[in-house]
Design a protein around this motif. Structure first.
Motif, PDB file in Angstrom:
ATOM      1  N   ALA A  81     -55.282  11.218  89.020  1.00  0.00           N
ATOM      2  CA  ALA A  81     -56.777  10.776  90.068  1.00  0.00           C
ATOM      3  C   ALA A  81     -56.194  10.739  91.950  1.00  0.00           C
ATOM      4  CB  ALA A  81     -57.780   9.853  90.237  1.00  0.00           C
ATOM      5  N   VAL A  82     -55.185  10.486  92.131  1.00  0.00           N
ATOM      6  CA  VAL A  82     -55.063   9.853  93.651  1.00  0.00           C
ATOM      7  C   VAL A  82     -54.788  11.535  94.226  1.00  0.00           C
ATOM      8  CG1 VAL A  82     -53.093   9.007  95.345  1.00  0.00           C
ATOM      9  CG2 VAL A  82     -54.322   7.874  93.574  1.00  0.00           C
ATOM     10  N   ALA A  83     -53.714  12.344  93.600  1.00  0.00           N
ATOM     11  CA  ALA A  83     -53.304  13.457  94.063  1.00  0.00           C
ATOM     12  C   ALA A  83     -54.850  14.308  93.999  1.00  0.00           C
ATOM     13  CB  ALA A  83     -52.827  13.819  93.197  1.00  0.00           C
ATOM     14  N   LYS A  84     -55.362  14.200  93.535  1.00  0.00           N
ATOM     15  CA  LYS A  84     -56.758  15.543  93.012  1.00  0.00           C
ATOM     16  C   LYS A  84     -57.609  14.500  93.861  1.00  0.00           C
ATOM     17  CE  LYS A  84     -59.306  16.209  88.833  1.00  0.00           C
ATOM     18  NZ  LYS A  84     -59.235  16.171  87.797  1.00  0.00           N
ATOM     19  N   GLY A  85     -58.446  13.311  94.295  1.00  0.00           N
ATOM     20  CA  GLY A  85     -59.290  12.950  95.085  1.00  0.00           C
ATOM     21  C   GLY A  85     -58.770  14.136  96.609  1.00  0.00           C
ATOM     22  N   MET A  86     -57.086  13.625  97.378  1.00  0.00           N
ATOM     23  CA  MET A  86     -56.519  13.864  97.971  1.00  0.00           C
ATOM     24  C   MET A  86     -56.242  15.266  98.409  1.00  0.00           C
ATOM     25  SD  MET A  86     -53.092  11.570  98.812  1.00  0.00           S
ATOM     26  CE  MET A  86     -52.377  12.229  98.256  1.00  0.00           C
ATOM     27  N   ALA A  87     -56.692  16.115  97.356  1.00  0.00           N
ATOM     28  CA  ALA A  87     -56.619  17.712  97.310  1.00  0.00           C
ATOM     29  C   ALA A  87     -57.911  18.660  98.074  1.00  0.00           C
ATOM     30  CB  ALA A  87     -56.203  18.263  96.038  1.00  0.00           C
ATOM     31  N   LEU A  88     -58.785  16.958  97.361  1.00  0.00           N
ATOM     32  CA  LEU A  88     -60.257  17.614  96.776  1.00  0.00           C
ATOM     33  C   LEU A  88     -61.227  17.326  98.634  1.00  0.00           C
ATOM     34  CD1 LEU A  88     -62.904  18.327  96.518  1.00  0.00           C
ATOM     35  CD2 LEU A  88     -63.362  15.804  95.583  1.00  0.00           C
ATOM     36  N   ALA A  89     -60.275  16.283  99.123  1.00  0.00           N
ATOM     37  CA  ALA A  89     -60.369  15.846 100.583  1.00  0.00           C
ATOM     38  C   ALA A  89     -59.727  16.272 102.079  1.00  0.00           C
ATOM     39  CB  ALA A  89     -59.772  14.328 100.753  1.00  0.00           C
ATOM     40  N   GLN A  90     -58.504  16.638 101.794  1.00  0.00           N
ATOM     41  CA  GLN A  90     -57.832  17.922 102.597  1.00  0.00           C
ATOM     42  C   GLN A  90     -58.222  19.609 101.961  1.00  0.00           C
ATOM     43  OE1 GLN A  90     -56.744  16.735 105.126  1.00  0.00           O
ATOM     44  NE2 GLN A  90     -57.835  15.065 104.247  1.00  0.00           N
ATOM     45  N   PHE A 192     -40.937  27.066  90.762  1.00  0.00           N
ATOM     46  CA  PHE A 192     -41.770  27.630  89.490  1.00  0.00           C
ATOM     47  C   PHE A 192     -42.736  27.538  90.146  1.00  0.00           C
ATOM     48  CE2 PHE A 192     -37.551  25.620  88.856  1.00  0.00           C
ATOM     49  CZ  PHE A 192     -36.770  26.841  88.461  1.00  0.00           C
ATOM     50  N   GLY A 193     -43.974  26.828  90.910  1.00  0.00           N
ATOM     51  CA  GLY A 193     -44.958  26.244  90.295  1.00  0.00           C
ATOM     52  C   GLY A 193     -45.970  27.634  91.414  1.00  0.00           C
ATOM     53  N   GLU A 194     -45.309  29.228  91.299  1.00  0.00           N
ATOM     54  CA  GLU A 194     -46.541  29.981  92.194  1.00  0.00           C
ATOM     55  C   GLU A 194     -47.682  30.116  91.516  1.00  0.00           C
ATOM     56  OE1 GLU A 194     -47.528  31.975  94.921  1.00  0.00           O
ATOM     57  OE2 GLU A 194     -45.526  31.235  95.290  1.00  0.00           O
ATOM     58  N   LYS A 195     -47.462  30.241  90.001  1.00  0.00           N
ATOM     59  CA  LYS A 195     -48.355  31.103  89.123  1.00  0.00           C
ATOM     60  C   LYS A 195     -49.786  29.593  88.887  1.00  0.00           C
ATOM     61  CE  LYS A 195     -45.831  34.235  86.854  1.00  0.00           C
ATOM     62  NZ  LYS A 195     -45.277  35.239  86.098  1.00  0.00           N
ATOM     63  N   LEU A 196     -49.101  28.590  89.104  1.00  0.00           N
ATOM     64  CA  LEU A 196     -49.933  27.616  88.517  1.00  0.00           C
ATOM     65  C   LEU A 196     -50.820  27.252  89.977  1.00  0.00           C
ATOM     66  CD1 LEU A 196     -47.337  25.000  86.829  1.00  0.00           C
ATOM     67  CD2 LEU A 196     -49.032  26.213  85.874  1.00  0.00           C
ATOM     68  N   VAL A 197     -50.805  27.843  90.630  1.00  0.00           N
ATOM     69  CA  VAL A 197     -50.955  26.965  92.259  1.00  0.00           C
ATOM     70  C   VAL A 197     -52.044  26.851  92.396  1.00  0.00           C
ATOM     71  CG1 VAL A 197     -51.815  27.233  95.333  1.00  0.00           C
ATOM     72  CG2 VAL A 197     -49.286  27.320  93.690  1.00  0.00           C
ATOM     73  N   THR A 198     -53.474  25.864  92.334  1.00  0.00           N
ATOM     74  CA  THR A 198     -54.834  26.418  92.501  1.00  0.00           C
ATOM     75  C   THR A 198     -55.627  26.035  93.693  1.00  0.00           C
ATOM     76  OG1 THR A 198     -56.552  26.362  90.953  1.00  0.00           O
ATOM     77  CG2 THR A 198     -55.222  24.334  90.530  1.00  0.00           C
ATOM     78  N   ARG A 199     -57.259  25.620  93.721  1.00  0.00           N
ATOM     79  CA  ARG A 199     -57.961  25.063  94.281  1.00  0.00           C
ATOM     80  C   ARG A 199     -58.796  24.591  93.385  1.00  0.00           C
ATOM     81  NH1 ARG A 199     -57.410  28.134  99.878  1.00  0.00           N
ATOM     82  NH2 ARG A 199     -56.017  26.450 100.853  1.00  0.00           N
ATOM     83  N   GLU A 200     -58.484  25.108  92.005  1.00  0.00           N
ATOM     84  CA  GLU A 200     -59.983  25.085  91.384  1.00  0.00           C
ATOM     85  C   GLU A 200     -59.956  23.492  90.004  1.00  0.00           C
ATOM     86  OE1 GLU A 200     -62.122  27.111  89.766  1.00  0.00           O
ATOM     87  OE2 GLU A 200     -62.091  29.050  91.580  1.00  0.00           O
ATOM     88  N   TYR A 201     -58.798  22.027  91.051  1.00  0.00           N
ATOM     89  CA  TYR A 201     -58.753  21.194  90.161  1.00  0.00           C
ATOM     90  C   TYR A 201     -59.810  19.504  89.558  1.00  0.00           C
ATOM     91  CZ  TYR A 201     -58.790  20.628  94.937  1.00  0.00           C
ATOM     92  OH  TYR A 201     -59.220  20.517  96.928  1.00  0.00           O
ATOM     93  N   ASP A 202     -61.044  20.082  89.563  1.00  0.00           N
ATOM     94  CA  ASP A 202     -61.942  19.527  88.978  1.00  0.00           C
ATOM     95  C   ASP A 202     -61.240  19.609  87.451  1.00  0.00           C
ATOM     96  OD1 ASP A 202     -63.084  19.516  91.381  1.00  0.00           O
ATOM     97  OD2 ASP A 202     -64.716  20.620  91.184  1.00  0.00           O
TER      98      ASP A 202
END
Length: 218
Positions: A81-90, A192-202
């Motif tokens: 929740a904290v990670a998604k909240g910060m990612a959404l804000a930034q 290892f995370g290149e294929k997991l990168v997203t901005r669609e984290y809802d």
């Protein structure tokens, strides 16, 4: 992944509450507390302290990486929740990191070539999370896919030469690494995370692996 740096990483899958900022491949700032039930109280404070140690602000972070589980249901929910909240804000990139693989990355750095090791973490009185790995060319390699094992069957899953890590205690050669330090969550995301990168984290959720069950008193 260099264009995704700096990475802010969060680990809350067990008693360890840990935050790291990865500036580059060799430069990290990290703060951690290991104590039961502190994630909701201390996580934001640790984020602020770690950013200050790194000499940057949250707006400078390009990617947020969070340990996705399996692990503590409550801890994982708080971290996510904290990670998604910060990612959404930034508007940051977002990577959900497999917790057990991040542990494997961390412990493999301490083991010799061709070592085999298992990670065995408690779930409840009857079951554990179980995964197996080997070390080759200074990297970890998956051997036994992550699964749930009855505690009565754990010994049958182990070889004598295995080094064992995790929170499940009744094993010879057991080391207490039950969760990764946040810098290894960041390093796993970077390597290892290149294929997991997203901005669609809802819709990204913790990987509980096992359904949460509320048990009534008998």
């Amino acid at each position: 992944m260099k264009d995704k740096l700096p990475i802010l990483a969060i680990e809350t899958s067990d008693e360890l509450c840990s935050v790291a900022v990865m500036i580059d491949e060799t430069t990290f700032a990290e703060t951690s507390i290991k104590q039961k039930h502190v994630h909701s109280e201390k996580l934001i404070q640790l984020v602020e302290q770690t950013l200050k140690l790194a000499g940057i602000e949250l707006k400078d972070i390009k990617t947020i990486a969070v340990s996705e589980g399996p692990g503590s249901f409550t801890g994982l929910r708080i971290g996510m929740a904290v990670a998604k909240g910060m990612a959404l804000a930034q508007g940051c990139f977002f990577i959900a990191v497999p917790t057990i693989d991040a542990i494997a990355l961390q412990v493999s750095a301490t083991l010799s070539e061709n070592s085999t090791f298992k990670i065995v973490n408690n779930i409840n009185r009857e079951e554990v999370y179980f995964a197996g790995y080997s070390v080759k060319n200074n990297e970890y390699h998956n051997g036994v896919p992550l699964k749930i094992v009855d505690k009565k069957d754990v010994d049958e899953e182990l070889d004598e030469k295995d080094v064992v890590f995790g929170s499940y205690r009744p094993i010879k050669n057991n080391y207490k690494t039950a969760a990764p330090d946040a810098r290894f969550v960041a390093m796993w995301a970077y390597k290892f995370g290149e294929k997991l990168v997203t901005r669609e984290y809802d819709y990204i959720e913790p990987n509980y692996l096992k359904k949460f069950v509320v048990r009534g008193k008998s």
